[in-house]
Design a protein around this motif. Structure first.
Motif: not given
Length: 467
Positions: A403-411
């Motif tokens: 979920i977090e990766h889809h929201l902030f894929p450049a992190f």
């Protein structure tokens, strides 16, 4: 240079999605951001990480643009004519999708035409972005790995690769071959996958080396980057081409049921077994067929060198232990790659299909859905429940926080776990389900969904709460 007059004329010009989609190469690159269509052809070479535009050219990429610049002020800068002029960006017009006739029966591999509502009106995303950005500033955190961290990750994955390769190909160890397949999927996920999102380091040379762990594994970082962007623009809004391009699997209810789908819960596992060998054979051909997405000749060279290393290992094994032994080792390695990719990367749950996948008419959804909320509802996390899964979580880059990766894929991957409590809390404040289960529960859930989709009458009502 963009004059005020020409800029004003551009603002009134209406651009259909069909026209936008036709400008999708590095030589002719348009993108839509918050309803405005920009020609960024001259800007891409100026951007230090212009390769990350692959897969987003010719699309409405408002969500990804906002998420990729969560800790910067680029969203405000792009509104200024002086910023556009200085960077060679031309405002072409306004995106107009009122005449769209988009159907999910269209199985185009890069179908990503659904336009989300304006991010300035998306209160969930604005609060989430502000709170995560505030956390990063307060903790003095960075969104990318430092040069030293990037080098250490490269050394870590490279040493394990060399060690397992020696035992697999030189010593003919099946166990080592299985571990090698698992290891390269993890290395590709934690490093190469993140490079395609501009989420590894800010050092181009390190990123270039890390990206081609995909190719070393037997895949293609360029093919992955292009196809994978569709998944991030609009997960489950179309046939998931990246995971469904080779196997006749009915994952979504709008897909017409065929007699063979009755047995998909059986042949699905056979199809997964052949994933690696199929991509190994086809990805190089794909690279040649999609030359418009290749910016530099060195990308061809790196792909060829990685392929040469892999095939040299196989030939060395055949020379030392015979052709049969080499085939057994390679088959073990290929199976490990295929099943590791599915088990680790297919973070899918039956509840994640209760959003876009059940609505065949996408035209009525234009400007109705929140990009951020859609990412949450179509993704799911799993939590480690033992020491082995704790190691897996680290080794393949914390992508159990999908979920977090889809929201902030450049992190950078290690940041995903740290921001997860913030994401969970903001979701709760906005009454948005945050799906987090155990590893086994998630995969059992997907198997239930796969079995349900095997039935001819399988259908579930569209979840109207997302609108």
């Amino acid at each position: 240079m963009i004059s005020k007059r020409s800029s004003g004329l551009a603002e009134t010009r209406r651009i259909s999605y069909a026209e936008l989609k036709s400008h999708c190469s590095y030589d002719d690159a348009w993108v839509a951001i918050k309803g405005q269509v920009y020609d960024i052809t001259a800007f891409i070479p100026k951007h230090p990480f212009g390769d990350t535009f692959r897969g987003s050219l010719g699309t409405d990429c408002s969500g990804l643009f906002s998420a990729s610049h969560a800790a910067t002020v680029v969203e405000e800068q792009i509104k200024e004519p002086s910023f556009l002029i200085a960077n060679g960006i031309r405002l072409v017009g306004q995106l107009d999708v009122s005449g769209d006739r988009l159907s999910k029966d269209n199985q185009a591999p890069y179908l990503d035409r659904l336009v989300y509502k304006n991010g300035d009106e998306d209160h969930f995303w604005l609060e989430l972005r502000n709170r995560v950005s505030g956390y990063i500033k307060e903790c003095g955190e960075t969104t990318h790995y430092s040069r030293l961290e990037g080098i250490l990750y490269l050394i870590y994955y490279s040493l394990i690769f060399l060690l397992l390769s020696y035992f697999a190909w030189i010593q003919s160890s099946i166990v080592a071959a299985l571990l090698l397949g698992f290891h390269l999927i993890c290395a590709s996920t934690n490093m190469a996958h993140m490079v395609t999102h501009f989420g590894f380091t800010r050092i181009p040379s390190l990123d270039f080396i890390a990206a081609h762990f995909f190719d070393l594994c037997g895949l293609s970082c360029l093919e992955w980057q292009i196809i994978h962007q569709t998944h991030h623009h609009q997960p489950h809004s179309c046939i998931d081409y990246q995971t469904n391009q080779y196997a006749p699997i009915r994952i979504h209810p709008y897909v017409s049921h065929r007699p063979h789908h009755r047995y998909q819960h059986i042949y699905f596992w056979l199809a997964i077994a052949t994933y690696h060998i199929r991509t190994l054979m086809m990805s190089s051909l794909w690279l040649l067929q999609h030359r418009q997405h290749v910016r530099h000749r060195r990308e061809y060279v790196a792909h060829a060198i990685a392929r040469l290393i892999l095939f040299s290992c196989i030939l060395a094994c055949a020379q030392l232990h015979g052709l049969v032994s080499a085939l057994i080792i390679f088959t073990s390695y290929s199976l490990a790659c295929s099943y590791s990719a599915f088990l680790l990367l297919f973070n899918d749950h039956e509840d994640t299909h209760k959003v876009l996948a059940y609505n065949a008419d996408l035209n009525s959804l234009h400007h109705q859905l929140s990009w951020a909320e859609t990412q949450v509802r179509t993704s799911g996390n799993w939590q480690p429940t033992n020491w082995l899964l704790n190691f897996v979580e680290f080794h393949y880059g914390y992508f159990n926080y999908h979920i977090e990766h889809h929201l902030f894929p450049a992190f950078k991957p290690s940041l995903l776990k740290r921001i997860s409590p913030i994401v969970r809390q903001v979701c709760a404040d906005h009454d948005i389900p945050y799906l987090s289960t155990s590893f086994m529960v998630m995969h059992r859930s997907f198997q239930r969904h796969l079995t349900a989709m095997a039935a001819p009458a399988a259908s579930v009502a569209y979840d109207q709460r997302i609108i």
